[in-house]
Enzyme design. Structure first.
Site, PDB file in Angstrom:
ATOM      1  N   ASP A   1     -15.228  -3.937  -0.947  1.00 44.66           N
ATOM      2  CA  ASP A   1     -14.726  -3.545   0.370  1.00 44.66           C
ATOM      3  C   ASP A   1     -15.931  -3.264   1.257  1.00 44.66           C
ATOM      4  O   ASP A   1     -16.741  -2.390   0.929  1.00 44.66           O
ATOM      5  CB  ASP A   1     -13.852  -2.294   0.259  1.00 44.66           C
ATOM      6  CG  ASP A   1     -12.738  -2.469  -0.766  1.00 44.66           C
ATOM      7  OD1 ASP A   1     -12.109  -3.538  -0.772  1.00 44.66           O
ATOM      8  OD2 ASP A   1     -12.514  -1.536  -1.561  1.00 44.66           O
TER       9      ASP A   1
ATOM     10  N   ASP B   1       0.853  -1.184   0.000  1.00 41.33           N
ATOM     11  CA  ASP B   1       0.000   0.000   0.000  1.00 41.33           C
ATOM     12  C   ASP B   1       0.889   1.234   0.000  1.00 41.33           C
ATOM     13  O   ASP B   1       1.786   1.355   0.840  1.00 41.33           O
ATOM     14  CB  ASP B   1      -0.908   0.020   1.230  1.00 41.33           C
ATOM     15  CG  ASP B   1      -1.975  -1.069   1.191  1.00 41.33           C
ATOM     16  OD1 ASP B   1      -1.929  -1.913   0.273  1.00 41.33           O
ATOM     17  OD2 ASP B   1      -2.842  -1.068   2.082  1.00 41.33           O
TER      18      ASP B   1
END
Length: 237
Positions: free
Chosen positions: A129, A8
């Site tokens: 998500d 990330d």
């Protein structure tokens, strides 16, 4: 089952968020390219890159780093974060990314997803998500009025063949993945499911393998050393 390390990126660095909260960030390395090399050297079959700044801004930000990773590692790369148009997807694929991941667009622009699947096929994956089982968008800062399970069904009807499911409440927590919802998403003839969020032990990986997921994305546990990539890979051979 593939074990896929997550990288990330925020502000040019390799970070992890806690439950997707941009205010609760831990920096693990200043050089995402070096991190990518490390995971591939340890046997990673694929890398999962997330452009966190891109997810918030709506367009990819870490293009140079992504290009450097793709050009220098001997493993396929999948990329998510800020990919919300055909042009953005085309640019990502031109960088050499094998698979692009769209989340916000799946909720707000299903027609775009249909077009992308028709044009790019297996290169398109959808990020589902979920917070409290409801889909989240815009870098996980907004919650939509559709459940994770319904969103997967909607995407399957559009021809989507691969879904990355993340339980946001577990992401970055080293707790455990949401096995129950993951199991509900794995269906014969449905999209392949890649699980993410809270995966931190060999037992978690074995339980996910039993559920029938195609892959498991592991982030914080690899960076803290709670889980070694070599042990994870060996456990699911």
């Amino acid at each position: 089952m593939e074990i896929i390390p997550a990288i990330d990126m925020q502000g040019g660095r390799c970070v992890r968020l806690y439950q997707g909260d941009f205010q609760r960030v831990t920096v693990y390395d200043d050089d995402p390219v070096a991190v990518a090399h490390r995971w591939v050297a340890q046997g990673a079959p694929r890398l999962h890159l997330v452009d966190l700044d891109g997810a918030r801004s709506g367009h990819p930000v870490h293009t140079d780093i992504i290009r450097a990773i793709v050009q220098s590692v001997d493993a396929p790369v999948q990329l998510g974060g800020g990919l919300r148009s055909i042009a953005a997807v085309e640019r990502a694929l031109e960088l050499g990314v094998q698979r692009v991941i769209l989340g916000t667009a799946a909720v707000h622009d299903p027609e775009l997803i249909r077009q992308l699947v028709q044009q790019f096929g297996d290169a398109i994956a959808i990020a589902v998500d979920a917070r409290n089982d409801m889909a989240a968008t815009a870098g996980w800062t907004e919650t939509a009025a559709i459940s994770a399970i319904d969103l997967v069904e909607r995407m399957a009807a559009l021809g989507v063949r691969r879904v990355i499911y993340t339980d946001i409440a577990r992401d970055g927590t080293l707790s455990e993945p949401n096995i129950a919802t993951t199991r509900a998403l794995v269906r014969p003839g449905g999209p392949a499911i890649i699980a993410s969020g809270g995966i931190s032990t060999i037992d978690h990986l074995r339980r996910l393998a039993e559920v029938g997921v195609e892959g498991a994305i592991v982030g914080r546990a690899l960076y803290t050393g709670d889980l070694s990539l070599s042990d994870a890979l060996a456990a699911v051979q």
